[in-house]
Design an enzyme around this catalytic site. Structure first.
Site, PDB file in Angstrom:
ATOM      1  CG  LEU A   1       0.057   0.011  -5.398  1.00  0.00           C
ATOM      2  CD1 LEU A   1      -0.351   1.200  -4.555  1.00  0.00           C
ATOM      3  CD2 LEU A   1      -0.616  -1.248  -4.871  1.00  0.00           C
ATOM      4  CG  HIS A   2       0.251   5.162  -9.583  1.00  0.00           C
ATOM      5  ND1 HIS A   2       0.671   4.044 -10.270  1.00  0.00           N
ATOM      6  CD2 HIS A   2      -0.589   5.815 -10.408  1.00  0.00           C
ATOM      7  CE1 HIS A   2       0.107   4.031 -11.473  1.00  0.00           C
ATOM      8  NE2 HIS A   2      -0.661   5.097 -11.576  1.00  0.00           N
TER       9      HIS A   2
END
Ligand SMILES: [Zn+2]
Length: 181
Positions: free
Chosen positions: A122-123
């Site tokens: 995730l980012h």
């Protein structure tokens, strides 16, 4: 006609065809040098800042926790804190270097249904916005021009990060180190 605005549908993609990365780009990219060539802008111990290869606008940044997970609820407190502190620092740097009118900040969670292409690490997307801006990629289709524009943005943001309290840097090709996230 109103168009749905979702800049985070534009994901990080590799510039060259043929994978340069073995497994997870967000795990492997921080080790590549020179950092500038990979748009790797700033580091703290548990998270880092990257400019998007394929930006909605020049300045479109990704804030990536180092832990390899696509599950937001799995992030520990230190990763959560450092990631969000880097979002704050990125907004500060963009205010100084780019002066946008506002920002979109968002996540794709759960891979393709949410528009993301790298759903397993995730980012956060931080996208500076200007009144009346248009999607940069369709506007400028010349890849070389886009690369130059992103590198120019990198240099400006690098300078702005370097002027913040609690950071240090080796040189302009190396990511800023955030000592106090
Ligand atoms: Zn990963």
């Amino acid at each position: 006609m109103e168009q749905v605005f979702a800049p985070w549908r534009i994901e990080w993609v590799e510039r060259e065809t043929g994978s340069e990365f073995d497994d997870c780009v967000f795990c492997e990219l921080p080790d590549r040098e020179p950092h500038r060539e990979y748009y790797h802008l700033a580091d703290s111990e548990n998270a880092y800042v990257l400019l998007n290869n394929y930006p909605y606008n020049p300045g479109h940044a990704l804030i990536v926790p180092r832990e390899h997970t696509g599950e937001y609820r799995d992030l520990d407190e230190q990763s959560l804190l450092e990631k969000e502190r880097l979002v704050q620092r990125t907004i500060d740097a963009m205010d100084e270097a780019l002066g946008p009118d506002g920002y979109n900040v968002g996540y794709n969670l759960g891979s393709t249904a949410a528009g993301g292409s790298i759903g397993d690490h995730l980012h956060a997307h931080v996208v500076p916005r200007w009144e009346g801006d248009t999607n940069f990629m369709p506007t400028i289709s010349d890849t070389k021009v886009i690369v130059e524009a992103v590198l120019d943005t990198y240099d400006r943001l690098h300078e702005a990060f370097r002027s913040q309290d609690g950071t240090h840097s080796g040189n302009t090709e190396t990511a800023i180190v955030v000592d106090e996230p």
